[in-house]
Motif scaffolding. Sequence first.
Motif, mmCIF file in Angstrom:
data_model
loop_
_atom_site.group_PDB
_atom_site.id
_atom_site.type_symbol
_atom_site.label_atom_id
_atom_site.label_comp_id
_atom_site.label_asym_id
_atom_site.label_seq_id
_atom_site.Cartn_x
_atom_site.Cartn_y
_atom_site.Cartn_z
ATOM 1 N N ALA A 58 7.335 11.538 1.690
ATOM 2 C CA ALA A 58 5.953 11.702 2.146
ATOM 3 C C ALA A 58 5.331 10.397 2.629
ATOM 4 N N VAL A 59 5.694 9.292 1.982
ATOM 5 C CA VAL A 59 5.066 8.014 2.309
ATOM 6 C C VAL A 59 5.993 7.125 3.151
ATOM 7 N N GLU A 113 0.823 -1.213 0.000
ATOM 8 C CA GLU A 113 0.000 0.000 0.000
ATOM 9 C C GLU A 113 0.859 1.267 0.000
ATOM 10 N N LYS A 114 1.950 1.240 0.756
ATOM 11 C CA LYS A 114 2.833 2.407 0.802
ATOM 12 C C LYS A 114 3.470 2.665 -0.562
ATOM 13 N N ALA A 139 7.963 12.017 -2.973
ATOM 14 C CA ALA A 139 7.005 10.929 -2.730
ATOM 15 C C ALA A 139 7.569 9.927 -1.739
ATOM 16 N N SER A 140 8.858 9.599 -1.862
ATOM 17 C CA SER A 140 9.453 8.620 -0.939
ATOM 18 C C SER A 140 9.477 9.159 0.487
ATOM 19 N N LEU A 158 1.534 9.198 -6.144
ATOM 20 C CA LEU A 158 1.983 10.586 -6.019
ATOM 21 C C LEU A 158 2.845 10.996 -7.207
ATOM 22 N N GLU A 167 0.910 4.044 -3.000
ATOM 23 C CA GLU A 167 0.646 5.463 -2.731
ATOM 24 C C GLU A 167 1.801 6.337 -3.226
ATOM 25 N N ALA A 168 3.028 5.904 -3.000
ATOM 26 C CA ALA A 168 4.185 6.674 -3.471
ATOM 27 C C ALA A 168 4.181 6.762 -4.998
#
Length: 78
Positions: A47-48, A25-26, A44-45, A33, A29-30
């Motif tokens: 943020a997640v 999931e992570k 992105a890395s 983004l 999501e990355a």
Amino acid sequence: MSTEIETITEEDFKKLVRAHAMRSEKMIEACRLVFVEGETRRAASIAVAVDYASLHRTIRKLQGHCPHCGQPIPAKSA
């Protein structure tokens, strides 16, 4: 080598995730983004909270390139 990644629609991104059977999931999501929102890989890395190198390799795979050498991955024959 260009670091610019063309953005895609949310629906196209969902198809891409299903086609590659992504489970994290992570990481999904990355990648979302980066591909949908237009964020940089680094942002992105962070943020997640995923590893930048892992995100980079995953993006290369989703783009159809070898994550190590950058050459296009040949299409699987039927």
